[in-house]
Enzyme design. Structure first.
Site, PDB file in Angstrom:
ATOM      1  N   ASP A 173       2.579   3.893 -14.981  1.00 36.12           N
ATOM      2  CA  ASP A 173       2.461   4.831 -14.098  1.00 36.12           C
ATOM      3  C   ASP A 173       1.853   4.402 -12.709  1.00 36.12           C
ATOM      4  OD1 ASP A 173       2.664   7.579 -13.188  1.00 36.12           O
ATOM      5  OD2 ASP A 173       0.855   8.267 -14.281  1.00 36.12           O
ATOM      6  N   GLU A 174       2.896   3.672 -12.203  1.00 40.50           N
ATOM      7  CA  GLU A 174       2.448   2.973 -10.734  1.00 40.50           C
ATOM      8  C   GLU A 174       3.506   3.357  -9.717  1.00 40.50           C
ATOM      9  OE1 GLU A 174       0.248  -0.902 -10.699  1.00 40.50           O
ATOM     10  OE2 GLU A 174       1.810  -0.960 -12.432  1.00 40.50           O
ATOM     11  N   TYR A 175       3.153   3.661  -8.604  1.00 37.26           N
ATOM     12  CA  TYR A 175       4.071   3.572  -7.592  1.00 37.26           C
ATOM     13  C   TYR A 175       4.985   5.203  -7.454  1.00 37.26           C
ATOM     14  CZ  TYR A 175       2.281  -0.783  -5.921  1.00 37.26           C
ATOM     15  OH  TYR A 175       1.466  -1.477  -5.553  1.00 37.26           O
TER      16      TYR A 175
END
Length: 409
Positions: A176-178
């Site tokens: 769950d990044e960017y």
């Protein structure tokens, strides 16, 4: 040169946090067995590459820069594979503003790995190594934490399941990044999204692996309406490199968790060994590696394997002399494997990591001649080179990002 989103930035930034957030565990836990519930319990799935007692080795590979096949080049001194799981880093969640839906996206380097599955994926699977595809945001507002409805989560889960089937993968890894939640009018993270997504994906892939890189908004949204993410995924691991921190994922036993995480190219060997010792002493089942390079790293990895298994690591790869093409000028960006002498169509070049209309520089062994062509099957405009060429824009005509086939003599 291409201007694709630079995926290596993601986990590199995460690694920088490790120096500040170093955590250690002072509590020795009893070894936890895998849950024994019947049916399609994800915890019943296992990998068997290592073949010895001890934590499973999970390795992320930045395929923008490195060849994922190198995961299979490391064994213990007794012959077992060092790594159990190889993760292609990474595919993206894009956002279609017209349909207002999340769309699975592969950049050229990921596309090359997937389209040449026999070369990159099946070669690892033949050694007993499971191959997963990591999924993360792409600055467009869509991520695993903001699906607005269960139907939207189901739709994206179907895209992921289709990719696993199409490319013969062993599962999906969530990161769950960017996402840049809120961009393009998208919603902020909500309580139901990630639970809906992993539940839908588990229903579609009852016998495949689902893992969670413990990071971002999803890490605090792991339960909804009585369903936990831990009941749907197989594994979760710490996301801060150079540290030891147990992911708090309700429903996962110690055997399914990885509290130790290292960046092979930046975590010291002494720290890596210390984290491995803690993993064994506290009876956790996963040890996470990131950033495996193309070069021989067996000396560094031995510091880990000695602590995990009491055995050194051996590098089984071979150094092949050949031509190497680079994505950027001055030998920067993604690099192909060494390409031996021969005449190559685009399809044949792709097996070495070459991407159409992509190359910007080339290194050529002394005494070799390389003829590059703008079209497939050695047709179109040609350029003949007999030495290293750092910048294709200086050639006449400009050869930057137009090479499609080559002849190497």
């Amino acid at each position: 040169m291409r201007t694709n989103f630079n995926l290596p930035l993601t986990k590199t930034l995460t690694a920088l946090l490790g120096a500040v957030l170093l955590l250690t565990s002072a509590c020795k836990k009893e070894k936890a067995a895998l849950p024994t519930d019947a049916g399609n319990s994800p915890s019943k799935l296992s990998t068997n590459a290592i073949g010895v007692a001890g934590p499973k080795g999970v390795c992320y590979v930045e395929v923008n820069n490195n060849d994922i096949r190198n995961v299979g080049n490391y064994t213990l001194s007794t012959g077992e594979q060092l790594f159990d799981i190889a993760i292609i880093f990474a595919a993206n969640i894009n956002y279609d503003t017209g349909t207002q839906k999340a769309v699975l996206y592969f950049n050229p380097q990921v596309t090359n790995v997937l389209n040449n599955k026999a070369t990159y994926i099946q070669s690892l699977q033949a050694k007993g190594i499971k191959v997963l595809l990591s999924i993360l945001g792409n600055h467009q507002g869509a991520g695993i934490s903001n699906f607005p409805t269960q139907a939207a989560a189901n739709d994206f889960a179907q895209q992921l399941s289709n990719a696993v089937t199409t490319y013969g993968l062993d599962g999906i890894d969530f990161d769950d990044e960017y996402a840049d939640y809120g961009t393009n009018g998208t919603g902020q993270p909500n309580a139901s999204s990630f639970v809906y997504l992993v539940t839908a994906l588990r229903n579609l892939m009852p016998t495949k692996i689902i893992s969670f890189y413990f990071y971002g908004p999803a890490a605090s949204r792991l339960s909804y309406n009585g369903v936990t993410v831990g009941s749907q995924v197989n594994y979760s691991w710490n996301a801060i490199y150079g540290t030891y921190s147990v992911p708090n994922v309700p429903g996962l036993a110690a055997a399914n968790l990885g509290p130790a995480a290292i960046d092979i190219q930046s975590t010291s060997s002494s720290t890596a060994a210390s984290l491995a010792t803690q993993t064994v002493n506290n009876n956790y089942g996963i040890y996470l590696y990131y950033n495996l390079p193309n070069t021989d790293s067996h000396t560094y990895l031995t510091s880990v394997s000695n602590a995990l298994y009491g055995k050194p690591t051996v590098y089984t790869g071979t150094s092949t002399t050949g031509v190497t093409f680079y994505q950027d000028i001055n030998y920067g960006g993604t690099v192909t494997s060494a390409i031996p002498k021969g005449t190559y169509t685009l399809a044949q070049l792709q097996a070495y990591g070459f991407v159409d209309n992509w190359a910007s520089s080339v290194k050529i062994p002394t005494g070799w001649t390389v003829t590059m062509y703008s079209n497939d099957n050695s047709t179109g405009t040609s350029w003949t080179r007999t030495s290293n060429t750092p910048n294709f824009t200086t050639l006449s005509p400009n050869a930057n990002d137009v090479v499609t086939s080559v002849k190497i003599q």
